[in-house]
Scaffold this active site. Structure first.
Site, PDB file in Angstrom:
ATOM      1  N   HIS B 294       0.824  -1.191  -0.147  1.00 18.04           N
ATOM      2  CA  HIS B 294      -0.029  -0.033   0.043  1.00 18.04           C
ATOM      3  C   HIS B 294       0.807   1.333  -0.119  1.00 18.04           C
ATOM      4  O   HIS B 294       0.752   2.094  -0.888  1.00 18.04           O
ATOM      5  CB  HIS B 294      -0.922   0.026   1.357  1.00 18.04           C
ATOM      6  CG  HIS B 294      -1.963   1.232   1.280  1.00 18.04           C
ATOM      7  ND1 HIS B 294      -3.002   1.211   1.084  1.00 18.04           N
ATOM      8  CD2 HIS B 294      -1.209   2.502   1.988  1.00 18.04           C
ATOM      9  CE1 HIS B 294      -3.554   2.350   1.175  1.00 18.04           C
ATOM     10  NE2 HIS B 294      -2.586   3.056   1.924  1.00 18.04           N
ATOM     11  N   GLU B 295       1.848   1.254   0.973  1.00 22.24           N
ATOM     12  CA  GLU B 295       2.690   2.508   1.031  1.00 22.24           C
ATOM     13  C   GLU B 295       3.427   2.700  -0.146  1.00 22.24           C
ATOM     14  O   GLU B 295       3.663   3.799  -0.718  1.00 22.24           O
ATOM     15  CB  GLU B 295       3.577   2.404   2.137  1.00 22.24           C
ATOM     16  CG  GLU B 295       2.960   2.400   3.487  1.00 22.24           C
ATOM     17  CD  GLU B 295       1.727   3.293   3.893  1.00 22.24           C
ATOM     18  OE1 GLU B 295       2.037   4.473   3.182  1.00 22.24           O
ATOM     19  OE2 GLU B 295       0.938   3.127   4.422  1.00 22.24           O
ATOM     20  N   HIS B 298       1.760   4.653  -2.817  1.00 25.82           N
ATOM     21  CA  HIS B 298       1.763   6.117  -2.569  1.00 25.82           C
ATOM     22  C   HIS B 298       3.031   6.410  -2.988  1.00 25.82           C
ATOM     23  O   HIS B 298       3.259   7.657  -3.658  1.00 25.82           O
ATOM     24  CB  HIS B 298       1.703   6.277  -0.981  1.00 25.82           C
ATOM     25  CG  HIS B 298       0.407   6.308  -0.281  1.00 25.82           C
ATOM     26  ND1 HIS B 298      -0.576   6.774  -0.902  1.00 25.82           N
ATOM     27  CD2 HIS B 298       0.071   5.630   0.689  1.00 25.82           C
ATOM     28  CE1 HIS B 298      -1.844   6.637  -0.277  1.00 25.82           C
ATOM     29  NE2 HIS B 298      -1.274   6.132   0.835  1.00 25.82           N
ATOM     30  N   HIS B 304      -5.152   7.599  -2.026  1.00 23.45           N
ATOM     31  CA  HIS B 304      -6.050   6.615  -1.682  1.00 23.45           C
ATOM     32  C   HIS B 304      -7.448   6.570  -2.388  1.00 23.45           C
ATOM     33  O   HIS B 304      -7.938   7.384  -3.117  1.00 23.45           O
ATOM     34  CB  HIS B 304      -6.559   7.168  -0.366  1.00 23.45           C
ATOM     35  CG  HIS B 304      -5.805   6.761   1.059  1.00 23.45           C
ATOM     36  ND1 HIS B 304      -5.568   7.779   2.044  1.00 23.45           N
ATOM     37  CD2 HIS B 304      -4.798   5.800   1.141  1.00 23.45           C
ATOM     38  CE1 HIS B 304      -4.376   6.962   2.870  1.00 23.45           C
ATOM     39  NE2 HIS B 304      -4.103   6.115   2.196  1.00 23.45           N
TER      40      HIS B 304
END
Lengths: 89, 576
Positions: B294-295, B298, B304
């Site tokens: 997930h990170e 980014h 998101h």
């Protein structure tokens, strides 16, 4: 009948205090993740903007957009998550 | 999906990353692997490659920290915020931070990789039974040396498979002591310490000296957390102490008493009332792989998503069989385009043209097929550092040699340690084909053995060079190896005239003088060389260590047949 336990809450050293009211929790959450414009937040305006912010948060999280601080919204706010704001600031 | 304002993204496709620090919650190799898998999530669907750097500045700098950890966004203790990352850009941008106050696992409770024992580094199996009792964590039962251990199958009594669990008595990580174990007691600033301590540090990491006096020797390492260690609180890394006293009442297990959030905690001394030392009890933990994936989204430019099942949804939920959601794929491909074709590979030189059938008039019936090699001019820009995998790696005349598609590079053993080449194989050893699967040197006899063969050939051949004279190609049946062996993947010299030859999951011992395979072979590689990949494509001996290579990685084994390092061929051996 057993008597309900009387829990005593203590302050644990080194713990980051999270004992806060639901409203405090919600305000902190909406602010931290970019749903509230922190520069224009006071009194009645705060309630209106919080409702808008709540709706925005609920939309982002796929919750029913009530604009109210209901249980499902509060539960969502307590779940573990990524620290990147949902709304860019 | 969402992207950041201005569609922030990297202006290059070969993104670099560097792991600046580790959590003590998991073995380093598990952390490395979790991050590598998390990057692969994205490189599988977008034309991106991720290269790990071990020093200098990388695009994505990865670190663990707690509370105020050096940026304007502090973490908040256990649970709540798990991690954050910055969109692509210079400096802090692109970096990913993970909250050290979380319990980092693979998502389903303690992920405990064993060392030593007889289970080849397998993971602990929880629960396991030992002498009729069930254990759901590592135990020191049955041992007098206080080393925690676990079974790696459900029943120790039946399978007798075990390994040792992370413990400061076995090893440390980071620091400057090369992983040496703690020495207790040790002296630090004149005080004596009997256990790991956070004294002298502001980041809460537990450390120890690896000699009996830090003040004089300055040797230290960080203590790995035991699986029974508490998380956060003010005793991170210490085990629960049962029973303990809290508000005058005795507790034999973790409790949520005293807390409004229902989280289980314990005291790490016999009395919380007296000592106020506590921490949260280990739970399922958060999957480092899922949070990192997930990170890294980014860090690549994705914001998101509001799709609940998307990886980029802001909230954590554990999924066992993870696959990237269509929304995430669309997002990353919006930024970087679609991935087309196979993984990026270095340009392939001309492959040898091969006549698969031997000419009976010209060839010994037992010899291999005739192979002619098409050579090409050396491309001076051919850079060993840009290759991800070598045909073979071996030591010749004290220098590490890397072979790939008709060329070789060499690395001197001296001080300069700079890779030289490429040199055409055909100039130095004209009889050899372009692809060499394996090679070894008999220093005393001044002989060089080369092996080559693949699925398009009918058998593997070998050549023996004695200075400029060559014998071969000859079939490996001449050495007593079955002709079903399609490749000899590696060779290790063992004592006088004995060489281990590796292929697939087996190895054979060659008596070089007799030119025969010793009785009792083949043997299974994993039985004798535990903890290395079963499908290694290069096996060689270098500086008292045995190396097993798979893809771009190597597993280094010491003389006691313990894997003491896993690393990158490119950085550690080629010094790229």
């Amino acid at each position: 009948w057993s008597l309900p336990l009387k829990s005593v809450f203590v302050t644990f050293p080194g713990d980051i205090i999270k004992n806060m009211t639901d409203t405090e929790l919600a305000e902190g959450y909406l602010k931290k993740f970019g749903y509230i414009d922190t520069l224009h937040r006071s009194g009645f305006q705060s309630m209106v903007s919080n409702s808008k912010a709540l709706k925005r948060m609920q939309r982002q999280m796929g919750l029913e957009e009530t604009g109210e601080l209901d249980k499902s919204t509060l539960d969502a706010m307590k779940r573990p998550r990524c620290g990147v704001p949902d709304v860019a600031n | 999906y969402q992207t950041f304002d201005g569609d922030l993204k990297w202006d290059h496709r070969d993104v670099t990353y560097r792991i600046l620090s580790y959590t003590p919650d998991m073995e380093i190799s598990l952390i490395d692997e979790a991050f590598a898998r998390a990057f692969k999530v994205w490189s599988d669907v977008a034309p991106l490659t991720f290269t790990r750097l071990f020093d200098g500045t990388a695009d994505i700098m990865i670190s663990f920290g707690r509370n105020n950890h050096g940026d304007p966004y502090p973490f908040d203790g256990k649970d709540g915020l798990l991690a954050h990352a910055y969109p692509p850009g210079e400096g802090l941008q692109g970096d990913a931070h993970f909250d050290e106050d979380e319990y980092w696992t693979l998502g389903t409770g303690p992920a405990v990789k064993t060392r030593y024992g007889n289970a080849d580094g397998a993971m602990c199996h929880f629960p396991f039974t030992f002498e009729g009792k069930s254990y759901s964590s590592c135990t020191t039962e049955g041992r007098s040396d206080n080393l925690p251990w676990c079974a790696t199958t459900a029943d120790y009594s039946k399978d007798k498979k075990f390994g040792f669990c992370p413990s400061e008595l076995l090893y440390t990580f980071g620091g400057n002591a090369n992983g040496a174990e703690c020495v207790f007691p040790f002296v630090f600033l004149g005080e004596e310490y009997d256990s790991c301590t956070t004294e002298g540090r502001s980041d809460g990491y537990r450390w120890c000296a690896t000699t009996n006096n830090f003040d004089t020797d300055k040797k230290y390492g960080f203590c790995p957390s035991r699986d029974t260690a508490v998380i956060g609180g003010n005793s991170e890394g210490e085990p629960c102490h049962f029973p303990f006293v809290f508000l005058g009442k005795k507790y034999d297990s973790c409790t949520s008493e005293g807390r409004g959030d229902g989280k289980l905690w314990c005291s790490t001394t016999d009395s919380y009332d007296d000592d106020k030392k506590w921490g949260f009890c280990p739970d399922q933990g958060y999957s480092l792989f899922l949070v990192a994936a997930h990170e890294f989204g980014h860090a690549l430019g994705l914001d998101h998503s509001n799709i609940r099942d998307a990886l980029m949804y802001p909230m954590y939920s554990y999924v066992e069989d993870f696959s990237l959601h269509e929304d995430d794929i669309e997002g990353i491909q919006y930024l970087y385009g679609r991935k087309t074709g196979p993984d990026p590979t270095p340009p392939q030189p001309n492959t040898p043209t091969t006549t698969p059938y031997p000419d009976p008039d010209e060839t010994d019936a037992t010899d291999g097929p005739t192979t002619t090699t098409t050579t090409r001019p050396v491309d001076p820009t051919k850079d060993a550092c840009k290759l991800t995998k070598f045909d073979t790696i071996t030591v010749i005349e004290g220098e590490l040699h890397f072979f790939k598609d008709g060329y070789f590079w060499k690395m001197s053993n001296g001080g300069d340690e700079k890779v030289k080449g490429p040199f055409p194989v055909s100039e130095k050893w004209p009889a050899l084909p372009a692809v060499i699967d394996s090679a070894f040197e008999n220093i005393l006899a001044r002989k060089l053995y080369f092996f080559s063969g693949n699925k398009t050939l009918y058998w593997t051949q070998f050549w023996v060079y004695t200075e400029q004279s060559v014998l071969g190609p000859r079939s490996i049946e001449k050495l007593g190896l079955p002709n079903s062996v399609q490749k000899v993947e590696g060779a290790l010299q063992r004592g006088k005239g004995k060489v281990l030859l590796f292929s697939g999951e087996n190895y054979w011992r060659l008596d070089e003088k007799a030119q025969k395979i010793d009785k009792g072979y083949p043997k299974y590689t994993d039985l004798a060389f535990g903890g290395v990949p079963n499908d290694a494509h290069d096996v060689f001996q270098y500086k008292d260590h045995t190396y097993f290579c798979r893809d771009r990685f190597y597993w280094r084994m010491n003389s006691r047949r313990q894997v003491d390092r896993v690393g990158y061929v490119k950085y550690d051996l080629l010094k790229c």
